[in-house]
Design an enzyme around this catalytic site. Structure first.
Site, short mmCIF file in Angstrom:
data_model
loop_
_atom_site.label_atom_id
_atom_site.label_comp_id
_atom_site.label_asym_id
_atom_site.label_seq_id
_atom_site.Cartn_x
_atom_site.Cartn_y
_atom_site.Cartn_z
N LYS A 1 4.22 0.66 18.35
CA LYS A 1 3.23 0.94 17.80
C LYS A 1 2.88 -1.15 18.50
O LYS A 1 1.93 -1.52 19.24
CB LYS A 1 2.28 1.25 16.70
CG LYS A 1 0.83 0.64 16.27
CD LYS A 1 0.31 1.27 15.04
CE LYS A 1 -0.33 -0.59 14.74
NZ LYS A 1 0.02 -0.04 12.78
N ASP B 1 -3.40 3.75 15.82
CA ASP B 1 -3.10 3.15 14.40
C ASP B 1 -3.89 4.17 13.75
O ASP B 1 -4.80 5.21 13.82
CB ASP B 1 -3.65 1.70 13.97
CG ASP B 1 -5.68 1.43 13.78
OD1 ASP B 1 -6.01 2.39 15.04
OD2 ASP B 1 -5.80 0.48 14.28
#
Ligand code: SF4
Length: 222
Positions: free
Chosen positions: A134, A152
């Site tokens: 991420k 997310d």
């Protein structure tokens, strides 16, 4: 495993392939100001900010980095102080011990293997200590070469509610999204979902009556 929103997507609204373009276009109009909320002036500051943002808010990170980046301007600076000093300087972001360790390990690798520069590809970025996929995706996208889609908590929830994925795991959700979202939109797509998630599609109480996607969303409550 966090709460799932997959089962909320029940209304027939057509194929996701046909809906993705209008979804992006409408969100782009609605959230024309959607962009990363972290403050940075260089790739190095971007990388550190994203590493610090785990488990805390962007506002909190910006508060800490406003002074942090005056003191630490180059990778060497993070290694020139004892780890405890760096821990104190990032204390307010939480998980400061692990974050300080990761940042110092990353700075060491930047100096040893990348001439002190932040690399641009995902495989290189995820080699850096404490840099997960991420973080790598955020950094690559902000440096102008998105190579994936950041997933997310907001992106996960909205992708599920909008019926763009039936998956729960962020890696599998990203796999679905990169097949669906045109590559030119990979960088801004997560920002659009994040801002829509914050402003309209709240986790507990989505404001479907005010949502521009109401006819495109299988989870709409109106
Ligand atoms: S707020 Fe919009 S995107 Fe969220 S569930 Fe309602 S209609 Fe769907």
């Amino acid at each position: 495993m966090p709460r799932s929103y997959v089962k909320e997507a029940r209304r027939p609204v057509g194929r996701r392939r046909d809906r993705i373009r209008p979804i992006i276009d409408r969100l782009a109009v609605e959230h024309a100001d959607a962009q990363i909320a972290l403050t940075f002036r260089s790739p190095l500051e971007l990388l550190v900010s994203v590493m610090l943002s785990a488990q805390t808010t962007d506002v909190n990170v910006n508060r800490v980095t406003a002074t942090l980046f005056e003191k630490y301007r180059a990778p060497e600076d993070y290694l020139a102080v004892p780890q405890q000093e760096l821990e104190r300087d990032i204390f307010a972001t939480g998980f400061y011990r692990q974050k300080a360790k990761s940042i110092r390990g990353t700075m060491r690798m930047l100096l040893e293997e990348y001439d002190g520069e932040v690399p641009r590809t995902i495989p290189e970025l995820v080699r850096l200590p404490g840099v997960a996929r991420k973080t790598a995706n955020v950094v690559a996208a902000e440096l102008g070469d998105a190579q994936g889609i950041v997933v997310d908590t907001h992106v996960r929830r909205l992708s599920q509610r909008l019926g763009l994925t039936h998956q729960e795991d962020p890696v599998k959700i990203e796999r679905d999204l990169v097949k669906l979202v045109p590559r030119a939109d990979w960088a801004r797509f997560p920002h659009l979902l994040i801002w829509h998630g914050r402003r309209v599609c709240d986790a507990r109480r989505p404001r479907c009556e005010d949502c521009v996607l109401v006819d495109l969303c299988p989870s709409s409550r109106v």
